[in-house]
Design a protein around this motif. Structure first.
Motif, PDB file in Angstrom:
ATOM      1  N   MET A   1      -2.727  -7.314   4.350  1.00  0.00           N
ATOM      2  CA  MET A   1      -1.302  -7.359   4.058  1.00  0.00           C
ATOM      3  C   MET A   1      -0.620  -6.072   4.486  1.00  0.00           C
ATOM      4  SD  MET A   1      -0.164  -9.788   1.688  1.00  0.00           S
ATOM      5  CE  MET A   1      -0.888 -11.011   0.677  1.00  0.00           C
ATOM      6  N   GLU A   2      -1.306  -4.998   4.282  1.00  0.00           N
ATOM      7  CA  GLU A   2      -0.676  -3.759   4.680  1.00  0.00           C
ATOM      8  C   GLU A   2      -1.292  -3.294   5.974  1.00  0.00           C
ATOM      9  OE1 GLU A   2      -1.210  -2.193   0.393  1.00  0.00           O
ATOM     10  OE2 GLU A   2      -0.413  -0.683   1.709  1.00  0.00           O
ATOM     11  N   THR A  31       4.646   4.935   7.783  1.00  0.00           N
ATOM     12  CA  THR A  31       3.369   5.545   7.432  1.00  0.00           C
ATOM     13  C   THR A  31       2.742   4.734   6.302  1.00  0.00           C
ATOM     14  OG1 THR A  31       4.612   6.978   6.012  1.00  0.00           O
ATOM     15  CG2 THR A  31       4.048   7.821   8.174  1.00  0.00           C
ATOM     16  N   THR A  32       1.666   5.261   5.757  1.00  0.00           N
ATOM     17  CA  THR A  32       0.924   4.477   4.777  1.00  0.00           C
ATOM     18  C   THR A  32       1.798   4.076   3.599  1.00  0.00           C
ATOM     19  OG1 THR A  32      -0.691   6.134   5.190  1.00  0.00           O
ATOM     20  CG2 THR A  32      -1.270   4.425   3.600  1.00  0.00           C
ATOM     21  N   PRO A  33       1.903   2.824   3.352  1.00  0.00           N
ATOM     22  CA  PRO A  33       2.670   2.412   2.184  1.00  0.00           C
ATOM     23  C   PRO A  33       1.822   2.571   0.927  1.00  0.00           C
ATOM     24  CG  PRO A  33       2.194   0.586   3.706  1.00  0.00           C
ATOM     25  CD  PRO A  33       1.308   1.713   4.048  1.00  0.00           C
ATOM     26  N   PRO A  34       2.451   2.842  -0.176  1.00  0.00           N
ATOM     27  CA  PRO A  34       1.675   2.881  -1.406  1.00  0.00           C
ATOM     28  C   PRO A  34       1.239   1.457  -1.739  1.00  0.00           C
ATOM     29  CG  PRO A  34       3.992   3.011  -1.893  1.00  0.00           C
ATOM     30  CD  PRO A  34       3.866   3.010  -0.410  1.00  0.00           C
ATOM     31  N   PRO A  36       0.839  -1.943  -3.374  1.00  0.00           N
ATOM     32  CA  PRO A  36       1.598  -2.698  -4.361  1.00  0.00           C
ATOM     33  C   PRO A  36       0.726  -3.002  -5.570  1.00  0.00           C
ATOM     34  CG  PRO A  36       0.965  -4.082  -2.508  1.00  0.00           C
ATOM     35  CD  PRO A  36       0.529  -2.695  -2.176  1.00  0.00           C
ATOM     36  N   GLN A  38       0.523  -5.624  -7.376  1.00  0.00           N
ATOM     37  CA  GLN A  38      -0.098  -6.938  -7.479  1.00  0.00           C
ATOM     38  C   GLN A  38      -1.395  -7.025  -6.707  1.00  0.00           C
ATOM     39  OE1 GLN A  38       3.054  -6.307  -6.568  1.00  0.00           O
ATOM     40  NE2 GLN A  38       4.380  -8.062  -6.936  1.00  0.00           N
ATOM     41  N   PRO A 658       4.293  -8.468   6.373  1.00  0.00           N
ATOM     42  CA  PRO A 658       3.777  -7.126   6.618  1.00  0.00           C
ATOM     43  C   PRO A 658       3.232  -6.937   8.023  1.00  0.00           C
ATOM     44  CG  PRO A 658       2.280  -8.359   5.237  1.00  0.00           C
ATOM     45  CD  PRO A 658       3.513  -9.180   5.345  1.00  0.00           C
TER      46      PRO A 658
ATOM     47  N   TRP B   5       7.960  -7.469  -4.461  1.00  0.00           N
ATOM     48  CA  TRP B   5       7.204  -7.208  -3.258  1.00  0.00           C
ATOM     49  C   TRP B   5       6.932  -8.515  -2.563  1.00  0.00           C
ATOM     50  CZ3 TRP B   5       3.725  -5.892   0.297  1.00  0.00           C
ATOM     51  CH2 TRP B   5       2.397  -6.321   0.192  1.00  0.00           C
ATOM     52  N   VAL B  64       8.351  11.461   3.626  1.00  0.00           N
ATOM     53  CA  VAL B  64       7.551  11.361   4.836  1.00  0.00           C
ATOM     54  C   VAL B  64       6.753  10.082   4.800  1.00  0.00           C
ATOM     55  CG1 VAL B  64       5.715  12.409   6.153  1.00  0.00           C
ATOM     56  CG2 VAL B  64       7.447  13.841   5.061  1.00  0.00           C
ATOM     57  N   ASN B  65       6.162   9.878   3.640  1.00  0.00           N
ATOM     58  CA  ASN B  65       5.348   8.721   3.474  1.00  0.00           C
ATOM     59  C   ASN B  65       6.267   7.609   2.977  1.00  0.00           C
ATOM     60  OD1 ASN B  65       3.438   6.946   2.928  1.00  0.00           O
ATOM     61  ND2 ASN B  65       2.205   8.286   1.633  1.00  0.00           N
ATOM     62  N   LEU B  66       6.868   6.894   3.902  1.00  0.00           N
ATOM     63  CA  LEU B  66       7.991   6.050   3.519  1.00  0.00           C
ATOM     64  C   LEU B  66       7.656   5.054   2.422  1.00  0.00           C
ATOM     65  CD1 LEU B  66      10.271   5.295   6.500  1.00  0.00           C
ATOM     66  CD2 LEU B  66      10.768   6.428   4.361  1.00  0.00           C
ATOM     67  N   GLY B  67       6.414   4.641   2.414  1.00  0.00           N
ATOM     68  CA  GLY B  67       5.916   4.014   1.212  1.00  0.00           C
ATOM     69  C   GLY B  67       6.346   2.596   0.955  1.00  0.00           C
ATOM     70  N   ILE B  68       7.044   1.993   1.853  1.00  0.00           N
ATOM     71  CA  ILE B  68       7.385   0.600   1.604  1.00  0.00           C
ATOM     72  C   ILE B  68       7.030  -0.169   2.853  1.00  0.00           C
ATOM     73  CG2 ILE B  68       9.250  -0.999   1.197  1.00  0.00           C
ATOM     74  CD1 ILE B  68      10.509   0.919  -0.556  1.00  0.00           C
ATOM     75  N   ASP B  69       6.354  -1.236   2.679  1.00  0.00           N
ATOM     76  CA  ASP B  69       5.890  -1.898   3.889  1.00  0.00           C
ATOM     77  C   ASP B  69       7.045  -2.619   4.567  1.00  0.00           C
ATOM     78  OD1 ASP B  69       4.328  -4.688   2.216  1.00  0.00           O
ATOM     79  OD2 ASP B  69       6.385  -4.338   2.839  1.00  0.00           O
ATOM     80  N   SER B  70       6.696  -3.188   5.681  1.00  0.00           N
ATOM     81  CA  SER B  70       7.757  -3.718   6.524  1.00  0.00           C
ATOM     82  C   SER B  70       8.489  -4.877   5.869  1.00  0.00           C
ATOM     83  CB  SER B  70       7.165  -4.166   7.841  1.00  0.00           C
ATOM     84  OG  SER B  70       6.090  -5.027   7.564  1.00  0.00           O
ATOM     85  N   ALA B  71       7.823  -5.599   5.002  1.00  0.00           N
ATOM     86  CA  ALA B  71       8.504  -6.725   4.369  1.00  0.00           C
ATOM     87  C   ALA B  71       9.704  -6.240   3.591  1.00  0.00           C
ATOM     88  CB  ALA B  71       7.557  -7.453   3.443  1.00  0.00           C
TER      89      ALA B  71
END
Lengths: 779, 798
Positions: A1-2, A31-34, A36, A38, A658, B5, B64-71
């Protein structure tokens, strides 16, 4: 997903963890997403799996496959490379240029020097002395003792190395072992790339440097989380150097520059985003690092190639005539050096036109009273351009008489002039030109010239006619600034501008009708700055000048270094580069195998490189149709799916979620690269050939491979809620294997045309002619 | 912290949130939330769903670490502008702030009157042929006489000029042959003809005023724009002669006006006004393209604007797919089908008017020629038999008929020349004979006593009737196409000499099938294959040198290149042996569509071939800086001259406004990217209302010229220039939006005064009236403006 879940090592470590360079295999902007919240369940699930079997490590698979594809690439490119032992197609040009390097004789070509320098270097290494000039297709190599196999091995090696680089590009983009191997095989099995690599041609070098640039850029881009580190700088400067090399082989390398340039702008625009948190200062640092490595560094490297080029080619050679007098001046043994002299007044001279090399000519015949279109002329004496030596080309150059033209600048003799008792013509002097045989002066007047009614007619008036004295005065206006206070023959290019009418003497290729004996038209042009207004003085007859050198001037031995300092490197470079552009655009002469860009992706036609009746042999540049048709389908599919996705997204329907980042950025980059290597050809006026498409072809293959990988691996794993995408499904492996088997069959089937080994019978040759537009010579 | 999410969830959220916003009603609240400082201070409540921007802003450590995925990113992108996407906004107007402005009728009338006075003043001067009146006046004559001609431009402009000439009673007897010919003596109604471009040039001014009003520019600035257009020397000069450009400009301006009307009616889709403005946009675009192909650029401009408009509509989730389809097809109908219909109708009229042969006939195919009265194309015997005298025409170049004459090659064999010549004369007649028969080593020419049809695969000889030489080929290189693939083709023979086997050619029908093996005149295409050399009779558009009178080269080609260049056809078939009542063949009259397509192919070719030299041509890079003008006319006696040059003040102001516009938009984009939302918006407002559309129009009417190799002139920049003047107005509006009305009016007054002053100074060149030498020299700000001051008298007033 990521995004991160698709990288190999992140499945080993925790998802959150980012481990410097080797972890990030996908090309994305974020960059690396935190993780989620779930996702906990998935993670648990994965943890249990992890305990069940050892972690999947694709690295060994990549290594093994890399070796395999490299070996196969070398095998397919180098097999039977010594056959035919004859000059094939454009070896005529590139072999010849290598020879000129080895002879150190100046030549001119539309392509930058790197490719030909490398060929020459190989020739030098194997002890070839450049004695053979590759004059005709079909000339025998062995008879002339040319180490052609060594020369051919260089493009072949470059062509083979394209394959591992493509493999590594795919690996870095985050493809599975199967996907990367699939892509590499499609490149290995393409017949056109093989044909183009096996001969002394530049395209395989160009393509290699092109894919290297793309590879280095991807490596750099993946280092964006550790900016300004050593590796970051390393890959950034490698990108720059590879771009310079690409452009150094052929000017189409600029398309690669454009592709990387677009990516750089895209990247910088993202960096500028305030949500990135970069201060303007930091941004400026990013910006200048890129400017340094991608603009300044490549420029220096590119210039270095030309520096070497000029350093090697020091002797006068077949390319002299293309260059300016100042440039030719610097070549060993050039006529500019050995035969140039200052021109004294009252000497007998011949004047030649720079663009058409015709002599300024006049003869007793008059213009007809009435032209074909009904216009009426003055019936004055004809003045024409004539390409051959003739006594009617002689003009006596005379000074202006201050008594008859008071506004002339006063003349004060220099010491040298007093000593030698002559008066030299100076730049910007007003002069009169007396036609030696008819004893009449050159004038122009406000009458339309015979072929070009917008220009003024040139004629002559008898020497004793002083009523129209002012109209006989011509100002010698030098094209380039010259510090010399004298006008030199051969060396000085100038315009002749009428003192009264302000028109320049103009000549063009247009032929006069029968009354003018088909000679070229000469007239007065109001637009002074045109290239067709430039003349130079060829021979000078004067009592003081013997064998082209004036008494009292040193005699120059053609073998020694030129007396005058040569032009500075940069002005040489600028001159050559602009000539290259001009001549490249001028390559419009029809060629039987030229084609239009729209036909390229569909393999509508190839190029016949070489043929021999005995054994039904022919080398025909033809893409492996299966791969080509598949790749263009894949590329168009990608574009269609991309547009569909955007439209759905706009309607609030999000299917990719994603994995869109990879879809947009990784494949999008390849797609844009394909476009930048393909679309500009539609705007070019010059003759184009199928081999111009080869770099774009590689990128369309990459788009195809990545699109398949996306559909069969990423979308699949998204729907299966799988974490790892590096172990592709069995279906995918089966599908790609099937395509590779098909491609291999196509390769084998068309191999006789690729390697020129010939056919047993005409029917077996005819069965290869899938399209009626393929010119198979013996079918 | 909890944030949605799931993708669907986010979409629902976005829909809910923005359902309340009216379409394109300014930035939604999410934008306001973007204000960094507010956001950082604001802590999200438990359970609150927050937007992407809010998340980022409240978590500075994650920058920097934008932290949210593309969705999330994609929904975030959606959340901001689904109702007013930036892309859409780029081409439509800025969000509405003021109610729809009304055009002031008094102003419309006033600017029209002033424009009429300024532009039509002394339109009868000079009473001589000016510049391209040579062409367009000439075409009017040809229309009146119905003589077919070919030109690179579509017919509408020329038809209108011809119509005005007819109304004024012109009979087409004057041929406008060269610049400077007198109009008064032959009584040409040239004033009426000049009035048409003149009046349309005048009408462009109110159109521009109304366009500016549609773009929500204030009344006073709209008037300024109109005044700048009135007092533009270039436009004035151009509209005073019989030329197409002012006609083109008028339709183009009209298309832009109706399109801006349409954009203002987005809230009332499918209303009468909506349909009316959309349809009239299509109509005027079609008219513009029917005057000159440059009109296609206005279609491109409006096309891009339409795409942006549709894209914006696509993001409005309240529009159902059905409604959307209706929107879509309404635009297809009005903006694609209507212009095509208009364009084709104009061509239909063109063909209806031109019914006689004329100077353009030679460009066309025989099928086309056969539709013209007085053409030489006639019907002939269908079946070709041995002994027939035939004319052989090359199919795919317009080179004409296979030809030979008593002149010899200067290269190769030095035998008699064989060429292609576009006119059919006696030297183009060949007799088709059977092959030689060899008996006991001697050759015999078989006698032909009765009609014997020629079939596919027959071997024939072709004897040139006028010289009794036979078509021949041998291993000599061709004279011009000097490579191994081409052999020379000559006419060879001597009295009493029967010839040799190199005279033998095999007839191969191109569309051969077993049921139709016979060679037919007009109907069959065929190849002639040389029996000994296996090469095919070939020709391409290459001329022989002067010794071949510039006629087209004919070779025997060995390579498998352009097959279509080896096709031949028989146009005339005379045979005394033939039954005089046997079937005759004739060219089929082409349909309108095929005539239309053929004309376009020829027009394209002529346009491509316009690479000759003209002393006043210029390249596109010199246009915006007014590098060089065009000398239209200069008096033979006296000192008047007409020289096309723009009003330098307006010209350079327009250039500056282009630069300013690009700067403002870039600065605004960067500011926005750096998070300074409010500043960015206020900077963007400085660019005025119509910025994106006008700038796009300017660029699309300008840059394509860089790709054209043909000769270009300053007047090709006028359409583009028109957009840049409107952009100047729009930018002025934006820049002075904080000024009070009085101050703004004063600034407008100043600008207009300067423009008029400069105009008056340059007007002698525009109207072609004499001026003093000093004045003339003073006007030459730039060295490259090459009007002639030497001819001017010292002072004409004395």
């Amino acid at each position: 997903m990521e995004d991160d879940t698709i990288s190999p090592s992140s499945t080993l470590s925790t998802l959150r963890h980012r481990k410097g360079h080797s972890t990030d295999t996908s090309l994305d902007t974020s960059t690396t997403p935190p993780p989620p919240q779930q996702d906990d369940e998935d993670q648990d699930e994965q943890d249990t799996k992890k305990q069940q079997r050892p972690p999947y490590n694709p690295q060994r698979g990549f290594d093994a496959m890399l070796l395999l594809v490299t070996f196969m690439a070398f095998f397919t490119r180098c097999w039977n490379i010594g056959d035919p032992a004859q000059v094939v197609f454009d070896e005529v040009h590139f072999g010849k240029f290598a020879s000129y390097y080895l002879r150190r004789e100046y030549y001119f070509d539309v392509h930058p020097p790197l490719g030909k320098l490398l060929l020459a270097a190989v020739g030098y290494a194997v002890g070839y002395d450049g004695h053979f000039l590759f004059d005709h297709i079909g000339d025998d190599y062995i008879e002339h003792g040319v180490p052609y196999v060594a020369l051919r091995l260089l493009p072949a090696t470059c062509g083979a190395l394209i394959v591992p680089v493509v493999f590594l590009i795919l690996k870095e983009l985050g493809l599975s072992v199967a996907g990367a191997t699939f892509g590499a095989f499609l490149i290995i099995l393409d017949n056109s790339l093989i044909t183009q690599s096996r001969l002394i041609l530049l395209d395989s070098m160009l393509t290699l440097f092109c894919v290297c640039s793309i590879y280095a850029w991807i490596r750099f881009y993946k280092k964006r989380h550790v900016p300004f580190s050593f590796e970051w700088y390393f890959w950034l400067s490698m990108t720059g150097i590879a771009l310079a090399c690409t452009t150094g082989v052929k000017m189409v390398g600029l398309f690669t520059v454009a592709a990387v340039g677009i990516a750089v702008l895209f990247d910088l625009w993202n960096l500028l985003d305030y949500r990135r948190g970069l201060s303007l200062r930091e941004f400026a640092r990013h910006f200048s690092a890129r400017a340094l490595c991608l603009i300044f560094l490549p420029l220096v490297v590119y210039l270095a190639f030309f520096y070497v080029h000029f350093a090697i080619l020091v002797k006068s050679g077949p390319g002299d005539a293309f260059m300016s007098p100042a440039f030719q001046d610097g070549l060993l043994g050039s006529e500019m050096n050995t035969n140039s002299s200052a021109i004294p007044f009252f000497s007998n001279i011949t004047i030649r036109h720079r663009e058409t090399t015709a002599y300024l000519h006049s003869h007793p015949e008059k213009y007809p009273l009435r032209y074909d279109d009904g216009r009426i002329s003055t019936q004055g004496q004809q003045v024409t351009g004539y390409p051959h030596r003739d006594l009617n080309n002689h003009w006596t150059i005379e000074p202006v008489d201050p008594a008859l033209y008071p506004s002339a600048a006063p003349y004060t003799p220099t010491d040298q002039e007093t000593e030698r008792n002559v008066r030299y013509v100076r730049p910007n002097d007003l002069v009169r030109l007396r036609h030696a045989r008819t004893n009449s002066h050159l004038i122009t007047h406000d009458v339309a010239s015979p072929l070009t009614p917008t220009h003024m007619e040139m004629t002559t008036i008898p020497a004793n006619d002083t009523n129209r004295y002012n109209e006989t005065l011509w100002k010698i206006q030098l094209v380039a600034d010259d510090s010399s206070d004298k006008l030199w023959s051969k060396r000085a290019h100038f315009r002749l501008v009428n003192a009264i009418h302000n028109v320049a003497v103009h000549c063009h290729k247009g032929q006069l009708p029968d009354w003018g004996f088909g000679q070229q038209e000469v007239n007065g042009n109001k637009a002074l700055k045109e290239a067709n207004n430039v003349w130079w003085i060829d021979q000078v007859e004067h009592a003081r000048i013997i064998n082209g050198t004036e008494i009292g001037e040193p005699i120059i031995d053609p073998k020694t270094q030129p007396q005058k300092p040569t032009l500075p490197f940069l002005s040489k470079f600028v001159e050559l580069q602009s000539l290259m552009f001009a001549h490249n655009a001028g390559l419009t002469k029809p060629h039987p195998y030229s084609s239009t860009p729209i036909t390229w992706p569909f393999v509508l036609r190839g190029i016949s490189f070489w043929e021999r009746k005995a054994g039904l042999r022919q080398i025909y540049l033809l893409g492996n149709p299966l791969i080509w048709w598949l790749s263009i389908t894949g590329t168009v599919m990608y574009a269609a799916m991309w547009i569909m996705d955007r439209i759905l997204l706009r309607r609030g329907i999000d299917d990719f979620g994603p994995i869109r980042t990879w879809w947009d950025n990784a494949i999008g980059f390849l797609f844009v690269t394909w476009l930048t290597h393909y679309l500009p050809f539609f705007l070019m006026g010059r003759m184009l050939f199928l081999h111009h498409y080869l770099p774009s072809f590689i990128f369309s293959v990459l788009v195809l491979v990545c699109t398949l990988e996306f559909c069969f691996v990423r979308v699949w794993s998204l729907s299966q809620r799988k974490k790892s995408v590096l172990r592709p499904s069995r279906t995918y492996v089966m599908l790609t294997s099937l395509i590779v088997v098909g491609a291999a069959w196509g390769y084998w089937y068309f191999a006789p045309l690729t390697y020129g080994i010939g056919f047993e019978s005409v029917p077996s040759l005819q069965s290869r002619k899938w399209l009626s537009s393929w010119d198979l010579q013996h079918a | 912290m909890q944030y949605g999410w799931n993708v669907r969830e986010r979409v629902e959220f976005a829909k809910e949130r923005f359902a309340t916003f009216a379409f394109c009603q300014g930035p939604p609240q999410a934008m306001a939330l973007n204000d960094e400082d507010t956001l950082r201070k604001r802590k999200p409540q438990a359970g609150e769903t927050i937007s992407y921007e809010t998340y980022v802003a409240t978590h500075p450590n994650n920058y920097v670490n934008l932290g949210i995925d593309s969705a999330i990113q994609s929904t975030a992108n959606m959340s901001a502008p689904p109702t007013c996407a930036p892309a859409a906004e780029a081409f439509a107007h800025r969000p509405r702030e003021t109610p729809l402005p009304q055009t002031n009728l008094y102003v419309v009338v006033a600017v029209t009157l002033v424009a009429g006075l300024v532009r039509l003043y002394r339109i009868s001067n000079p009473s001589q042929v000016v510049f391209d009146e040579v062409h367009f006046g000439g075409f009017a004559s040809k229309y009146i006489q119905g003589k077919f001609f070919m030109d690179v431009h579509p017919p509408l402009g020329k038809l209108l000029i011809a119509a005005s000439a007819v109304l004024a009673g012109f009979d087409g007897s004057f041929d406008f042959k060269s610049i400077g010919l007198d109009y008064l003596e032959p009584k040409v109604p040239y004033v009426a003809m000049r009035m048409l471009p003149g009046i349309l040039g005048v009408l462009l001014v109110p159109v521009a005023y109304m366009t500016m009003r549609n773009l929500r520019v204030s009344n006073v600035v709209s008037i300024m724009t109109a005044v700048l257009l009135i007092f533009e020397n270039g436009l004035a000069c151009q509209s005073r002669a019989i030329l197409l450009d002012s006609i083109l400009l008028f339709f183009m301006g009209l298309a832009l006006m109706t399109w801006t009307d349409f954009l203002n009616l987005q809230k009332q889709p499918f209303s009468f006004a909506w349909w009316f403005s959309l349809a009239s946009t299509g109509l005027t675009m079609g008219l513009a393209a029917s005057v000159k192909w440059v009109g296609l650029f206005v279609i491109a401009t409006i096309g891009f604007s339409t795409i942006a408009n549709l894209w914006a509509l696509l993001g409005d989730l309240r529009v159902t797919p059905g409604q959307y389809a209706k929107h879509f097809f309404a635009r297809v109908l009005c903006l694609i089908i209507v212009p095509i219909a208009v364009y084709m109708t104009v061509f239909g009229i063109h063909f209806l008017v031109l019914t006689n042969t004329g100077s353009g006939t030679a460009f066309m195919s025989p099928e086309f020629q056969s539709t013209l009265r007085g053409s030489e194309i006639k019907d002939t015997f269908a079946e070709v038999g041995f002994g027939a005298d035939i004319l052989i025409r090359h199919e795919n170049t317009k080179g004409g008929y296979l030809h030979s004459h008593k002149h010899y090659y200067r290269t190769g064999s030095k035998q008699q020349q064989v060429t292609l010549y576009s006119f059919a004369d006696d030297n183009s007649l060949f007799q088709i004979l059977p092959a030689l028969v060899y008996e006991n080593g001697t050759a015999r020419s078989p006698a032909v006593t009765q009609f014997q049809p020629i079939k596919h695969g027959d071997i024939v000889r072709l004897e040139h009737v006028a010289s009794n030489m036979r078509l021949h080929s041998h291993e000599h290189r061709a004279p011009v196409t000097d490579n191994e693939d081409h052999y020379e083709v000559s006419a060879y023979g001597a009295p009493g000499f029967l010839g040799d086997s190199n005279d033998h050619w095999r007839v191969e029908l191109v569309d051969y099938d077993d049921s139709h093996p016979h060679l037919l005149a007009i109907e069959s295409r065929f190849r002639l294959v040389h029996v000994n050399l296996h090469c095919t009779l070939f020709s391409r558009a290459v001329k022989l040198p002067e010794w071949g009178f510039g006629q087209q080269e004919v070779t025997c080609a060995n390579h498998k290149g352009r097959k279509d260049l080896t096709y031949w056809r028989i146009d005339l078939n005379q045979n005394l042996l033939q039954n005089p009542f046997s079937r005759r063949a004739y060219y089929k009259k082409p349909s309108f569509l095929s005539k239309f397509i053929e004309s376009h192919k020829v027009m394209w070719k002529i346009n491509d071939g316009l690479n000759g030299y003209h002393p006043f041509q210029s390249r596109p890079d010199s246009w915006p800086v007014l590098g060089r003008g065009i000398s239209f006319w200069s008096a033979k006696e006296g000192t008047g001259q007409m020289y096309l040059v723009g009003n330098p003040f307006i010209w350079f102001s327009a250039l500056v406004s282009l630069g300013l516009y690009v700067t403002i938009e870039s600065v605004a984009a960067i500011l926005q990217k750096r998070g300074h939302q409010r500043t960015a918006e206020s900077v963007a407002k400085t660019a005025g209302g119509g910025g994106p559309l006008l700038f796009l129009g300017w660029a699309l009417h300008y840059f394509p010229f860089f790709l054209m190799g043909r000769q270009l002139f300053l007047h090709h920049y006028f359409p583009s220039f028109y957009f840049s003047v409107l952009l100047l107005g729009s930018l002025f509006e934006g820049a002075t939006r904080r000024f009070n009305h009085l101050f703004r009016s004063f600034a407008v007054l100043c600008i207009c005064t300067v423009a008029i002053y400069v105009y008056i100074n340059y007007s002698p060149l525009t109207y072609g009236i004499p001026m003093s030498k000093e004045h003339c020299k003073r006007l030459k700000w730039r060295q490259s403006w090459d009007w002639d001051c030497k001819k001017q008298l010292d002072d004409p007033i004395e």
